[in-house]
Every structure is written in C-alpha cells, then in structure tokens.
Scaffold this active site. Structure first.
Site, short mmCIF file in Angstrom:
data_model
loop_
_atom_site.label_atom_id
_atom_site.label_comp_id
_atom_site.label_asym_id
_atom_site.label_seq_id
_atom_site.Cartn_x
_atom_site.Cartn_y
_atom_site.Cartn_z
N MET A 1 0.88 -1.30 -0.01
CA MET A 1 -0.04 0.04 0.04
C MET A 1 0.83 1.33 -0.14
O MET A 1 2.04 1.24 0.24
CB MET A 1 -0.99 0.04 1.22
CG MET A 1 -2.05 -1.11 1.15
SD MET A 1 -3.22 -0.83 2.51
CE MET A 1 -4.46 -2.20 2.08
N CYS A 2 0.33 2.21 -0.24
CA CYS A 2 1.03 3.68 -0.47
C CYS A 2 1.03 4.37 0.84
O CYS A 2 0.64 4.17 1.83
CB CYS A 2 0.21 4.45 -1.45
SG CYS A 2 -0.42 3.67 -3.29
N ARG A 3 1.96 5.38 0.70
CA ARG A 3 2.15 6.36 1.84
C ARG A 3 2.00 7.77 1.22
O ARG A 3 2.15 7.97 0.00
CB ARG A 3 3.60 6.46 2.21
CG ARG A 3 3.95 5.07 2.96
CD ARG A 3 3.25 4.81 4.23
NE ARG A 3 2.11 4.01 4.16
CZ ARG A 3 1.50 3.36 5.21
NH1 ARG A 3 1.78 3.54 6.22
NH2 ARG A 3 0.19 3.00 4.83
#
Length: 288
Positions: A1-3
């Site tokens: 997943m992204c930040r």
C-alpha cells in the site's frame, strides 16, 4: 500500500516535510513502518500537488493546483528533490506509490489526481477491482468519463465521487461512492471485503481525510493540528519556528518517533481541516 501526506498552513518549502524529518515521506518510500501488508518499500512512482497562491484564504476560486508526477522511485528522482527545495506552498499533497498487483507503473496512475480545483489521493484498494471495474466506470457521469487517463481504482473512485456531487458535498459524495463500490462487489460475488482506504481531498481551502474499511482494520492515518509538533521535527530549523497556529498535517504514518504529537484518525470516520481547526465525523456507506 501507498504512503501520503497532506499539509495546510503557513507557506513552507515542500522539502521541509518530504526530505528533512527523521521519518520523512522519502524515508518512508524505502522504510515504511506501518504497512499493513508488511511491505516496506513504495517504489512505483510518486506525485506532488500544490496550490500556488501564498495565502489559502485569498486563493482564486478558479485556480487549478500544480501537479508533478513520475514513475521512478521517489528516493532517486533528482527533479523531485530540486523542485521540493524551491516550491513553497500553503497547501500541498505528496504521495509515494506501491502499485496494486496487475496495475501498471505509469505516470497516469500516479497520485494525486486533479480535476479542476480538486486534488485527490488514496491509499488502499478495491478488492476484486478487475471484476467490478466495468460497472463502476459505467456509473461515471458521461461528461467526466473522457477525463479518466489511467487504470487505477483510485482514479475511478475520484470520478465516481465527482459524479455523486463532490463539488457541493465532499463527505456525502464519498459515502455514496463507498456504497456503490460495496454494492457492486456484492453483486459480483467478490470474496474479500471490497474496500480498504484512506483518502485525502482538497479544494485549495480545506482538506478532507477519510479512513474506512468495509470489514477489519483500514490503513493507518494520523493528523496533527499543533505546529509545535512540526517544530519538534527540526528544532534547529528557523523556518519551522514561523509556523502559525493554523498549520495542520495529515499523514499515513508519523514523521517522527514522538507519538504524542500525532492523533490517530479512527476507523470509519473522516477529518475536516480548515484554518487550523479539525473536526471528526463518522463515515458510513450511503446510497445515491
């Protein structure tokens, strides 16, 4: 997943948050600590979006934000480092991407996404997106459909929210988008909970931040509306000492080890930040 991170308040150089903190967004692109899937790197592209007026309250209502995106890992992009050291903004988004399986690493898939004055970025996924994608895209307003450039679930979610009235009612549009995604997943028999997400949305004046999961625990999300917390990141930095009381920051994970500086956004709720004031509300799926 992204930040990701979203900032509003006293105009600052972007690199004050992208590069300088101990656990900056660029550091998180290599060494994320709170990724729910145990992935620690986010190397599938990056993006920043910023409003150029030096005072948010004087922003031209017709102004569009600037966007710079790339497919390289954020930690190795020299143009991003140079730009961040020269661009000063009072409201900006920054995102580092970990692509969902089967989604191409291409510029049109990098966040944040822009439509008119609006910026939108996301961490999470629509489970079973390949099965539900056609139905979701057909629900997008025909006048907006040609504006979709990429292949991500994030962009489809953005244009669904625009279809459902984002311009006039941001929380309501997001709740209606959630309902459609969940109903469509149920229709197609998607086995996993259909939606895990954190979202950031801005019109150049305010930031809305959403944290939601159909079931289970959504991705992490924290905020600070205390400029002292940012000043603690670099006490030697005179620029940060000038931050006003209206300064606020929302992050996927904290930029330092001082947990007291950060408040966790509760699951299935959303945060509104305007003029340094924060308001938390419950978030539920609602039919259109």
């Amino acid at each position: 997943m992204c930040r990701w991170l979203a900032y509003c308040g006293t105009p600052i150089l972007l690199d004050e948050l992208l590069y300088k903190p101990k656990h900056s967004l660029i550091d998180q692109s290599l060494h994320s600590r709170l990724m729910s899937d145990q992935q620690t790197t986010n190397g599938d592209g990056f993006g920043i979006g910023w409003y150029t007026d030096p005072a948010v309250e004087e922003l031209d209502p017709d102004e569009t934000p600037a966007v710079f995106r790339g497919v390289e890992p954020a930690w190795s992009n020299r143009n991003l480092r140079d730009l961040a050291a020269h661009v000063r903004s009072s409201l900006f988004f920054a995102h580092i991407r970990a692509a969902s399986p089967g989604t191409a690493s291409q510029e049109t898939n990098c966040h944040p996404f822009r439509c008119g004055k609006w910026l939108w970025m996301h961490n999470g996924e629509i489970n079973g997106f390949t099965e539900v994608r056609r139905d979701l895209m057909l629900a997008v307003d025909p006048t907006l459909f040609p504006l979709i450039d990429g292949t991500t679930d994030t962009e489809v979610m953005f244009y669904l929210a625009l279809t459902f009235g984002l311009v006039d009612d941001v929380p309501g549009a997001v709740e209606r988008m959630i309902h459609l995604v969940e109903a469509t997943a149920m229709k197609h028999g998607v086995a996993k909970p259909p939606l895990l997400m954190t979202l950031a949305v801005s019109d150049g004046f305010r930031i809305w931040a959403f944290r939601y999961a159909t079931e289970g625990k959504p991705p992490s999300l924290f905020y600070s509306t205390d400029p002292v917390a940012l000043q603690r990141l670099h006490p030697e930095n005179d620029n940060l000492k000038l931050l006003s009381a209206e300064t606020s920051l929302v992050v996927s994970e904290p930029l330092n080890d001082l947990s007291a500086d950060w408040t966790e956004v509760k699951p299935n709720s959303y945060l509104i930040i305007e003029n340094g004031q924060d308001q938390i509300n419950p978030l539920t799926a609602k039919p259109a």
